[in-house]
Design a protein around this motif. Structure first.
Motif, PDB file in Angstrom:
ATOM      1  N   UNK A  45     -11.149 -11.930  11.243  1.00  0.00           N
ATOM      2  CA  UNK A  45     -12.283 -11.667  12.165  1.00  0.00           C
ATOM      3  C   UNK A  45     -11.969 -12.182  13.703  1.00  0.00           C
ATOM      4  N   UNK A  46     -11.023 -13.310  13.478  1.00  0.00           N
ATOM      5  CA  UNK A  46     -10.652 -14.097  14.831  1.00  0.00           C
ATOM      6  C   UNK A  46      -9.234 -13.931  15.174  1.00  0.00           C
ATOM      7  N   UNK A  47      -8.543 -13.766  14.006  1.00  0.00           N
ATOM      8  CA  UNK A  47      -6.921 -13.924  14.193  1.00  0.00           C
ATOM      9  C   UNK A  47      -6.734 -12.696  14.900  1.00  0.00           C
ATOM     10  N   UNK A  48      -6.992 -11.406  14.344  1.00  0.00           N
ATOM     11  CA  UNK A  48      -6.843 -10.145  15.134  1.00  0.00           C
ATOM     12  C   UNK A  48      -8.342  -9.484  15.931  1.00  0.00           C
ATOM     13  N   UNK A  49      -7.985  -9.141  17.004  1.00  0.00           N
ATOM     14  CA  UNK A  49      -9.367  -8.681  17.868  1.00  0.00           C
ATOM     15  C   UNK A  49      -9.754  -7.368  17.093  1.00  0.00           C
ATOM     16  N   UNK A  50     -11.026  -7.044  17.235  1.00  0.00           N
ATOM     17  CA  UNK A  50     -11.475  -5.873  16.831  1.00  0.00           C
ATOM     18  C   UNK A  50     -10.770  -4.780  17.460  1.00  0.00           C
ATOM     19  N   UNK A  51     -10.508  -3.875  16.687  1.00  0.00           N
ATOM     20  CA  UNK A  51      -9.572  -2.600  16.777  1.00  0.00           C
ATOM     21  C   UNK A  51     -10.301  -1.706  17.895  1.00  0.00           C
ATOM     22  N   UNK A  52      -9.454  -1.141  18.909  1.00  0.00           N
ATOM     23  CA  UNK A  52     -10.164  -0.390  19.882  1.00  0.00           C
ATOM     24  C   UNK A  52      -9.396   1.115  19.908  1.00  0.00           C
ATOM     25  N   UNK A  53      -8.375   1.397  19.140  1.00  0.00           N
ATOM     26  CA  UNK A  53      -7.829   2.736  19.121  1.00  0.00           C
ATOM     27  C   UNK A  53      -7.854   3.460  17.727  1.00  0.00           C
ATOM     28  N   UNK A  54      -8.707   3.159  17.052  1.00  0.00           N
ATOM     29  CA  UNK A  54      -8.808   3.668  15.882  1.00  0.00           C
ATOM     30  C   UNK A  54      -9.858   4.840  15.736  1.00  0.00           C
ATOM     31  N   UNK A  55      -9.487   5.902  15.005  1.00  0.00           N
ATOM     32  CA  UNK A  55     -10.591   7.188  15.174  1.00  0.00           C
ATOM     33  C   UNK A  55     -11.871   6.602  14.139  1.00  0.00           C
ATOM     34  N   UNK A  56     -12.931   7.525  14.327  1.00  0.00           N
ATOM     35  CA  UNK A  56     -14.050   7.287  13.304  1.00  0.00           C
ATOM     36  C   UNK A  56     -13.932   7.118  12.105  1.00  0.00           C
ATOM     37  N   UNK A  57     -13.059   7.767  11.512  1.00  0.00           N
ATOM     38  CA  UNK A  57     -12.802   7.899  10.243  1.00  0.00           C
ATOM     39  C   UNK A  57     -11.426   7.543   9.779  1.00  0.00           C
ATOM     40  N   UNK A  58     -11.022   6.645   8.752  1.00  0.00           N
ATOM     41  CA  UNK A  58      -9.595   6.386   8.556  1.00  0.00           C
ATOM     42  C   UNK A  58      -9.600   6.352   7.154  1.00  0.00           C
ATOM     43  N   UNK A  59      -8.409   6.785   6.541  1.00  0.00           N
ATOM     44  CA  UNK A  59      -8.219   6.878   4.986  1.00  0.00           C
ATOM     45  C   UNK A  59      -7.209   6.290   4.526  1.00  0.00           C
ATOM     46  N   UNK A  97     -18.661   1.776  14.455  1.00  0.00           N
ATOM     47  CA  UNK A  97     -18.775   3.100  14.176  1.00  0.00           C
ATOM     48  C   UNK A  97     -17.521   3.832  13.325  1.00  0.00           C
ATOM     49  N   UNK A  98     -16.401   2.742  13.107  1.00  0.00           N
ATOM     50  CA  UNK A  98     -15.403   3.305  12.716  1.00  0.00           C
ATOM     51  C   UNK A  98     -15.646   2.937  10.906  1.00  0.00           C
ATOM     52  N   UNK A  99     -15.081   3.845   9.947  1.00  0.00           N
ATOM     53  CA  UNK A  99     -15.158   3.731   8.645  1.00  0.00           C
ATOM     54  C   UNK A  99     -13.785   3.993   7.936  1.00  0.00           C
ATOM     55  N   UNK A 100     -13.747   3.056   6.887  1.00  0.00           N
ATOM     56  CA  UNK A 100     -12.562   3.597   6.137  1.00  0.00           C
ATOM     57  C   UNK A 100     -13.060   4.066   4.768  1.00  0.00           C
ATOM     58  N   UNK A 101     -12.354   5.202   4.500  1.00  0.00           N
ATOM     59  CA  UNK A 101     -12.656   5.757   3.377  1.00  0.00           C
ATOM     60  C   UNK A 101     -11.489   5.755   2.278  1.00  0.00           C
ATOM     61  N   UNK A 102     -11.789   5.857   1.075  1.00  0.00           N
ATOM     62  CA  UNK A 102     -10.752   5.801  -0.143  1.00  0.00           C
ATOM     63  C   UNK A 102     -10.736   7.111  -0.637  1.00  0.00           C
ATOM     64  N   UNK A 103      -9.586   7.707  -0.920  1.00  0.00           N
ATOM     65  CA  UNK A 103      -9.308   8.999  -1.569  1.00  0.00           C
ATOM     66  C   UNK A 103      -8.872   8.512  -3.061  1.00  0.00           C
ATOM     67  N   UNK A 104      -9.832   8.630  -4.118  1.00  0.00           N
ATOM     68  CA  UNK A 104      -9.243   8.118  -5.575  1.00  0.00           C
ATOM     69  C   UNK A 104      -8.912   9.200  -6.165  1.00  0.00           C
TER      70      UNK A 104
END
Length: 411
Positions: A45-59, A97-104
């Protein structure tokens, strides 16, 4: 090919979020970050800053054995992955607002199906990384496809020799058998006088053959004589009829390299033939189904592992994981769940630190992870993208694995 795509229902995610908050307030010492907001005790959480360049949904993808003879491993892995994903999403690990989804995807533990799935993931540019496959046999068939496509693969249960030799996009957080078996045998010899053993192994599966080779070398290095090597084949149940003869040879211990189904048959046959000494196995012994289906015959079996809740090296993060897992699934986690959970957090951390959907950037960020606090302990990747953390020897007492100590060995 089975399609098991799922990210968890909204209701379930809300329940896990509620449980996480309760645990933070009652069971686990909280960690503060990002303007004193409660966050899980693992993650950078502190080592890497909160991302600013990711889309709303990543997979990301996960190729797991969710059906067939080794689904006992894949089911635990899916549960561990999804718990980690829910935690990261609920606490905003990837930004507002960014969420990571898993395609199983279900490989059914077949190399052909695993290759098809990996090809699908490799060709889908929205898939940033892959967790799996469950077996080393599958990995040797499918991981080269990902390597050629520049797609990160993180094996969370691939322990055979040569996994990461397939390329610089191939990682694993599962301790290789070459580390686990010698380390565990060394611990076993502190408590047991073993001079002669019988070794049994599945000659059809590459993972179990590899395990047998490592056992053979470790036994030789400790001047332990192998009276006889007995080779059986996957799904062949006829070998159990030969076990009484093996017991009559009076070994000090049995060494067994097998996956769950064959391990269950071997353990029951050895105990039913009257052998009461140690039965020593590798990672294949760590499925909960083995303890359930061997019942009292499991007493005294010994296995190497990457994780055990009672390990004195464990930390608050291990407690956090166990409590959340129990609340989410109403059952105890096993090693496969712990490794998969940790693997999902590692992939998530690489995406957070890369702040990019470029596969090469995620690969570079993953390779740089050092001293990451996890349920497995303090975790790092070495220069070959293999894991660095110590194994634990465990023994079954009263139907559960406990850490092998002077007290548990003498029960």
């Amino acid at each position: 090919m089975a399609n098991c795509q799922s990210g968890g229902t909204t209701m379930r995610k809300r329940w896990i979020f509620f449980c996480n908050i309760c645990l933070l307030l009652t069971f686990v010492l909280p960690v503060f970050a990002q303007d004193d907001v409660f966050v899980p005790p693992l993650g950078w959480w502190d080592t890497c800053p909160t991302p600013q360049n990711l889309p709303d949904t990543i997979e990301i993808g996960a190729v797991l054995a969710l059906s067939g003879p080794i689904a006992v491993y894949g089911d635990s892995q899916q549960a561990g992955i999804q718990l980690a994903i829910d935690e990261m999403n609920d606490f905003g690990y990837f930004g507002d607002g960014v969420r990571l989804n898993v395609v199983y995807r279900d490989s059914a533990a077949t190399p052909e199906q695993t290759r098809e799935i990996m090809t699908e993931f490799a060709e889908d540019e929205t898939i940033l990384a892959v967790i799996g496959p469950t077996l080393s046999t599958e990995a040797f068939q499918a991981d080269p496809i990902a390597q050629d496509a520049g797609l990160v693969v993180l094996g969370v249960s691939n322990t055979a020799v040569g996994i990461t030799d397939m390329g610089d996009y191939i990682f694993r957080n599962s301790l290789p058998e070459a580390v686990v078996i010698p380390g565990v045998l060394e611990q076993v010899l502190e408590y047991y006088d073993i001079e002669d053993v019988i070794m049994m192994y599945d000659g059809k599966d590459s993972f179990t053959r590899n395990g047998a080779t490592i056992f053979r070398n470790a036994l030789d290095n400790n001047d332990i004589r192998v009276i006889l090597e007995y080779v059986f084949m996957t799904s062949d149940q006829n070998f159990v009829g030969h076990v009484p003869y093996l017991v009559r040879l009076q070994p000090d211990a049995f060494v067994v390299s097998a996956l769950a189904d064959e391990a269950i048959l071997a353990i029951n046959a050895i105990r039913d033939a009257g052998f009461t000494g140690p039965i020593i196995g590798g990672n294949g012994f760590n499925a909960p189904a083995i303890l359930l289906q061997t019942d009292v015959n499991s007493e005294g079996i010994i296995a190497g592992a990457a994780w055990n809740r009672e390990n004195p090296r464990n930390n608050d993060i291990s407690d956090w994981f166990v409590e959340n897992y129990q609340l989410a699934y109403m059952t105890q986690p096993d090693q496969f769940a712990a490794q998969a959970y940790t693997g999902a957090w590692l992939i998530g951390t690489a995406i957070r630190c890369a702040d990019s959907t470029e596969r090469s950037a995620i690969r570079d960020a993953l390779a740089q992870i050092q001293n990451f606090e996890s349920p497995l302990g303090l975790f790092s990747f070495d220069e070959n993208r293999d894991p660095i953390h110590p194994p634990v020897a465990q023994i079954v007492r009263d139907g559960a694995y406990v850490v092998l100590t002077d007290a548990t060995a003498s029960e």
